[in-house]
Design a protein around this motif. Structure first.
Motif, PDB file in Angstrom:
ATOM      1  N   GLY A 291      46.335  42.052 -22.720  1.00  0.00           N
ATOM      2  CA  GLY A 291      45.661  42.427 -21.481  1.00  0.00           C
ATOM      3  C   GLY A 291      45.031  41.224 -20.806  1.00  0.00           C
ATOM      4  O   GLY A 291      45.123  41.041 -19.582  1.00  0.00           O
ATOM      5  N   LEU A 292      44.381  40.377 -21.605  1.00  0.00           N
ATOM      6  CA  LEU A 292      43.816  39.137 -21.060  1.00  0.00           C
ATOM      7  C   LEU A 292      44.924  38.228 -20.539  1.00  0.00           C
ATOM      8  O   LEU A 292      44.736  37.513 -19.546  1.00  0.00           O
ATOM      9  CB  LEU A 292      43.015  38.408 -22.139  1.00  0.00           C
ATOM     10  CG  LEU A 292      41.660  39.022 -22.516  1.00  0.00           C
ATOM     11  CD1 LEU A 292      41.071  38.299 -23.716  1.00  0.00           C
ATOM     12  CD2 LEU A 292      40.690  38.939 -21.336  1.00  0.00           C
ATOM     13  N   GLY A 293      46.080  38.259 -21.201  1.00  0.00           N
ATOM     14  CA  GLY A 293      47.204  37.453 -20.742  1.00  0.00           C
ATOM     15  C   GLY A 293      47.656  37.841 -19.355  1.00  0.00           C
ATOM     16  O   GLY A 293      47.969  36.979 -18.512  1.00  0.00           O
ATOM     17  N   ALA A 294      47.697  39.148 -19.066  1.00  0.00           N
ATOM     18  CA  ALA A 294      48.086  39.614 -17.738  1.00  0.00           C
ATOM     19  C   ALA A 294      47.079  39.158 -16.686  1.00  0.00           C
ATOM     20  O   ALA A 294      47.453  38.692 -15.596  1.00  0.00           O
ATOM     21  CB  ALA A 294      48.206  41.135 -17.738  1.00  0.00           C
ATOM     22  N   ILE A 295      45.789  39.279 -16.999  1.00  0.00           N
ATOM     23  CA  ILE A 295      44.757  38.823 -16.066  1.00  0.00           C
ATOM     24  C   ILE A 295      44.885  37.315 -15.833  1.00  0.00           C
ATOM     25  O   ILE A 295      44.707  36.819 -14.716  1.00  0.00           O
ATOM     26  CB  ILE A 295      43.360  39.171 -16.611  1.00  0.00           C
ATOM     27  CG1 ILE A 295      43.192  40.691 -16.718  1.00  0.00           C
ATOM     28  CG2 ILE A 295      42.267  38.585 -15.716  1.00  0.00           C
ATOM     29  CD1 ILE A 295      41.928  41.124 -17.440  1.00  0.00           C
ATOM     30  N   GLY A 296      45.231  36.589 -16.891  1.00  0.00           N
ATOM     31  CA  GLY A 296      45.377  35.144 -16.786  1.00  0.00           C
ATOM     32  C   GLY A 296      46.429  34.731 -15.779  1.00  0.00           C
ATOM     33  O   GLY A 296      46.254  33.751 -15.043  1.00  0.00           O
ATOM     34  N   VAL A 297      47.546  35.454 -15.721  1.00  0.00           N
ATOM     35  CA  VAL A 297      48.602  35.123 -14.758  1.00  0.00           C
ATOM     36  C   VAL A 297      48.093  35.281 -13.327  1.00  0.00           C
ATOM     37  O   VAL A 297      48.380  34.442 -12.458  1.00  0.00           O
ATOM     38  CB  VAL A 297      49.844  36.006 -14.998  1.00  0.00           C
ATOM     39  CG1 VAL A 297      50.899  35.745 -13.923  1.00  0.00           C
ATOM     40  CG2 VAL A 297      50.435  35.729 -16.383  1.00  0.00           C
ATOM     41  N   PHE A 298      47.317  36.333 -13.064  1.00  0.00           N
ATOM     42  CA  PHE A 298      46.768  36.521 -11.717  1.00  0.00           C
ATOM     43  C   PHE A 298      45.814  35.381 -11.354  1.00  0.00           C
ATOM     44  O   PHE A 298      45.799  34.915 -10.206  1.00  0.00           O
ATOM     45  CB  PHE A 298      46.047  37.864 -11.624  1.00  0.00           C
ATOM     46  CG  PHE A 298      46.957  39.056 -11.740  1.00  0.00           C
ATOM     47  CD1 PHE A 298      48.017  39.237 -10.858  1.00  0.00           C
ATOM     48  CD2 PHE A 298      46.782  40.002 -12.747  1.00  0.00           C
ATOM     49  CE1 PHE A 298      48.869  40.331 -10.963  1.00  0.00           C
ATOM     50  CE2 PHE A 298      47.622  41.088 -12.866  1.00  0.00           C
ATOM     51  CZ  PHE A 298      48.671  41.254 -11.970  1.00  0.00           C
ATOM     52  N   ILE A 299      45.026  34.936 -12.318  1.00  0.00           N
ATOM     53  CA  ILE A 299      44.127  33.804 -12.065  1.00  0.00           C
ATOM     54  C   ILE A 299      44.946  32.538 -11.797  1.00  0.00           C
ATOM     55  O   ILE A 299      44.603  31.727 -10.922  1.00  0.00           O
ATOM     56  CB  ILE A 299      43.162  33.605 -13.245  1.00  0.00           C
ATOM     57  CG1 ILE A 299      42.241  34.823 -13.374  1.00  0.00           C
ATOM     58  CG2 ILE A 299      42.330  32.335 -13.067  1.00  0.00           C
ATOM     59  CD1 ILE A 299      41.336  34.784 -14.592  1.00  0.00           C
ATOM     60  N   ALA A 300      46.047  32.374 -12.542  1.00  0.00           N
ATOM     61  CA  ALA A 300      46.918  31.212 -12.315  1.00  0.00           C
ATOM     62  C   ALA A 300      47.461  31.213 -10.896  1.00  0.00           C
ATOM     63  O   ALA A 300      47.528  30.164 -10.239  1.00  0.00           O
ATOM     64  CB  ALA A 300      48.063  31.219 -13.329  1.00  0.00           C
ATOM     65  N   TRP A 301      47.854  32.394 -10.409  1.00  0.00           N
ATOM     66  CA  TRP A 301      48.339  32.485  -9.022  1.00  0.00           C
ATOM     67  C   TRP A 301      47.288  31.986  -8.039  1.00  0.00           C
ATOM     68  O   TRP A 301      47.610  31.331  -7.048  1.00  0.00           O
ATOM     69  CB  TRP A 301      48.693  33.929  -8.698  1.00  0.00           C
ATOM     70  CG  TRP A 301      50.010  34.375  -9.237  1.00  0.00           C
ATOM     71  CD1 TRP A 301      51.003  33.588  -9.759  1.00  0.00           C
ATOM     72  CD2 TRP A 301      50.491  35.719  -9.314  1.00  0.00           C
ATOM     73  NE1 TRP A 301      52.067  34.358 -10.157  1.00  0.00           N
ATOM     74  CE2 TRP A 301      51.791  35.663  -9.892  1.00  0.00           C
ATOM     75  CE3 TRP A 301      49.971  36.953  -8.957  1.00  0.00           C
ATOM     76  CZ2 TRP A 301      52.555  36.804 -10.099  1.00  0.00           C
ATOM     77  CZ3 TRP A 301      50.738  38.093  -9.167  1.00  0.00           C
ATOM     78  CH2 TRP A 301      52.005  38.020  -9.731  1.00  0.00           C
ATOM     79  N   ALA A 302      46.030  32.315  -8.302  1.00  0.00           N
ATOM     80  CA  ALA A 302      44.963  31.895  -7.387  1.00  0.00           C
ATOM     81  C   ALA A 302      44.691  30.392  -7.483  1.00  0.00           C
ATOM     82  O   ALA A 302      44.341  29.754  -6.484  1.00  0.00           O
ATOM     83  CB  ALA A 302      43.689  32.679  -7.696  1.00  0.00           C
ATOM     84  N   LEU A 303      44.862  29.816  -8.676  1.00  0.00           N
ATOM     85  CA  LEU A 303      44.525  28.404  -8.875  1.00  0.00           C
ATOM     86  C   LEU A 303      45.632  27.440  -8.466  1.00  0.00           C
ATOM     87  O   LEU A 303      45.350  26.301  -8.069  1.00  0.00           O
ATOM     88  CB  LEU A 303      44.167  28.160 -10.344  1.00  0.00           C
ATOM     89  CG  LEU A 303      42.874  28.801 -10.853  1.00  0.00           C
ATOM     90  CD1 LEU A 303      42.710  28.540 -12.342  1.00  0.00           C
ATOM     91  CD2 LEU A 303      41.669  28.264 -10.083  1.00  0.00           C
ATOM     92  N   ILE A 304      46.884  27.871  -8.583  1.00  0.00           N
ATOM     93  CA  ILE A 304      48.012  26.961  -8.339  1.00  0.00           C
ATOM     94  C   ILE A 304      47.948  26.272  -6.979  1.00  0.00           C
ATOM     95  O   ILE A 304      48.134  25.051  -6.884  1.00  0.00           O
ATOM     96  CB  ILE A 304      49.356  27.706  -8.533  1.00  0.00           C
ATOM     97  CG1 ILE A 304      49.622  27.912 -10.032  1.00  0.00           C
ATOM     98  CG2 ILE A 304      50.510  26.935  -7.908  1.00  0.00           C
ATOM     99  CD1 ILE A 304      50.809  28.795 -10.317  1.00  0.00           C
ATOM    100  N   PRO A 305      47.678  26.990  -5.856  1.00  0.00           N
ATOM    101  CA  PRO A 305      47.666  26.294  -4.554  1.00  0.00           C
ATOM    102  C   PRO A 305      46.567  25.250  -4.444  1.00  0.00           C
ATOM    103  O   PRO A 305      46.701  24.286  -3.683  1.00  0.00           O
ATOM    104  CB  PRO A 305      47.443  27.434  -3.550  1.00  0.00           C
ATOM    105  CG  PRO A 305      47.771  28.688  -4.280  1.00  0.00           C
ATOM    106  CD  PRO A 305      47.440  28.436  -5.702  1.00  0.00           C
TER     107      PRO A 305
END
Length: 487
Positions: A291-305
């Motif tokens: 579950g934390l892994g799924a949340i992590g991907v969304f955070i990655a989307w926000a940080l990448i740009p």
């Protein structure tokens, strides 16, 4: 699908019904699958995946990504019968090897397809989404196992295998309806089909016909530019000239998913159990982990740009090394209930950091760094490098954790922290920043042999020299002449 099945087979090592069926009685009165058979089952899957990867590089170039995926889905539907009905661990091993073949196809063809059907601005989001798909499969697998953990009959481990039949048909229908990659169509000389594919992928506004011609002309230009640097599209060409550097980067980035200690996550349920938690709590923490892994991907989307791929990747490696060191030092002390929960909590934090950084960003790197003509084969080689690292992990980790072998428990973290430190050094000097670069710009930077640390600040000029000047215009003109001559 692969994320689901891998979490199932790894978690089965801590699953009472499975251990009783395929394991043997130990001195403490519990059933355990030996470390040798744990290694055999996990590495059997890797062997099958390596076969599937080799076939992917051949079939994807010849038949396209859509039909290759559809064929793999048909195969996995058949091979699931073997794992479902396996009467002993030997047949189960055969089933795992055969199921690994289509999984090998899925591993590289999906991020490659994703990178080729979206604009540059969306490329990192869709390629990183592959990691979220893994996590979704792992969440479903952990949820199914948690629901069945108290079952003592054969259906406790047969139902998880049977649920794999849910996915192939809907996915095959979706792939049949999806557009083919315009990059593959251009390489096949099917320019008209490439324009139709681009039209399907574009928004329904503006001068659609002109835009598709321009987009296909840019693809044709990049393809011609890469031909001038790399004459062929074989596996051997991945190791020639500037392609060797690109192959090295992709191989190392994918191997780092294992070498940074990520291999422990696959054995998380078993790791928690060896750390001192009971079986139910082990599966509860595994579900929390994914579950934390799924949340992590969304955070990655926000940080990448904002942060960029390279910086985020390096920061993740450093944080994971620190967490592994703490887990390892806790394991040095006496085992107790508080220390067991501390190890579980730290491993959850580790997974969270992994799925913000190294986990999803790997798929962005391996789909962006290769040249377009060799993308599929470079990714196949890179994934094979990952599987080799995974085989080593699958040999070492069960022996590190298994009470009948080395019995390291949480001290395993110290070993992987040391390996993680070495990967940090490599990434600092060799990993470039592909943020905001088109395929042609990346080709130019690699051809000029720009150092990895200067990729972000160097101005790319893929159209400047006389050899390339006006090639997009020329490609557009050739398209117009071809259409004018058509009956």
């Amino acid at each position: 699908m692969e994320g689901y099945d891998l979490v199932v087979i790894f978690s089965f090592f801590a699953f009472p019904a499975f251990s009783k069926k395929y394991g043997h009685l130990t001195a403490d009165g519990t059933y355990q699958l030996t470390a040798a058979w744990q290694t055999g089952l996990t590495n059997g899957t890797c062997i099958g995946e390596m076969i599937g990867l080799a076939l992917t590089g051949i079939f994807a170039d010849k038949y396209g990504q859509r039909w290759t995926i559809i064929g793999a889905l048909a195969l996995v539907t058949c091979f699931i019968f073997i794992t479902f009905f396996s009467p002993n661990v030997h047949v189960l091993l055969v089933g795992q090897i055969l199921c690994g073949i289509p999984w090998g196809v899925f591993q590289t063809i999906t991020p490659s397809y994703a990178a080729e059907v979206v604009p540059m601005e969306l490329r990192p989001y869709l390629t990183c989404y592959v990691n979220l798909c893994w996590v979704m499969g792992q969440i479903i697998g952990s949820g199914v196992l948690r629901a069945l953990v108290d079952r003592t009959d054969e259906w406790g481990y047969r139902i998880p295998y049977a649920l794999q039949w849910v996915w192939p048909i809907p996915l095959a229908v979706a792939m049949f309806l999806a557009p083919e990659s315009p990059w593959w169509l251009v390489r096949q000389g099917r320019v008209d089909d490439a324009e139709r594919s681009v039209n399907r992928l574009m928004t329904r506004q503006g001068q659609k016909a002109f835009d598709s011609q321009k987009a296909v002309a840019a693809i044709m230009h990049t393809n011609e530019m890469e031909k001038q640097v790399t004459s062929g599209t074989s596996y051997a060409d991945c190791f020639k000239g500037i392609e060797l550097r690109r192959t090295e980067i992709c191989c190392m980035v994918w191997m780092i998913q294992i070498l940074c200690g990520g291999g422990i996550m696959a054995f998380s349920s078993y790791f928690f159990e060896r750390a001192g938690l009971n079986t139910s709590y082990s599966f509860d923490l595994s579900m929390a982990q994914y579950g934390l892994g799924a949340i992590g991907v969304f955070i990655a989307w926000a940080l990448i740009p904002w942060v960029g791929r390279r910086t985020l990747f390096l920061a993740g490696q450093i944080l994971m090394m620190i967490l592994l060191l703490i887990i390892g030092f806790i394991g040095v002390g006496p085992k107790s209930q508080p220390s067991s929960w501390a190890v579980g909590a730290l491993l959850l934090v580790y997974v969270f950091v992994y799925d913000i950084t190294v986990g999803p960003l790997t798929y962005a790197f391996v789909s962006e760094i290769p040249s377009t003509r060799l993308r599929q084969k470079t990714m196949v080689l890179a994934r094979n490098a990952y599987l080799i690292a995974n085989i080593v992990n699958n040999v070492l980790t069960p022996h590190m954790l298994n009470p009948t072998a080395w019995h390291w428990g949480p001290k395993t973290g110290l070993f992987w922290a040391g390996i993680c430190f070495l990967t940090i050094i490599w990434a600092y000097y060799r990993l470039p920043e592909p943020k905001g670069r088109t395929c042609a710009e990346l080709d130019d930077l690699f051809e000029r042999r720009v150092p990895a640390r200067k990729f972000a600040s160097t101005v790319a000029s893929p159209f400047d020299d006389g050899r390339r000047n006006g090639s997009v215009v020329s490609a557009l003109r050739r398209q117009e002449e071809r259409k004018a001559q058509a009956p």
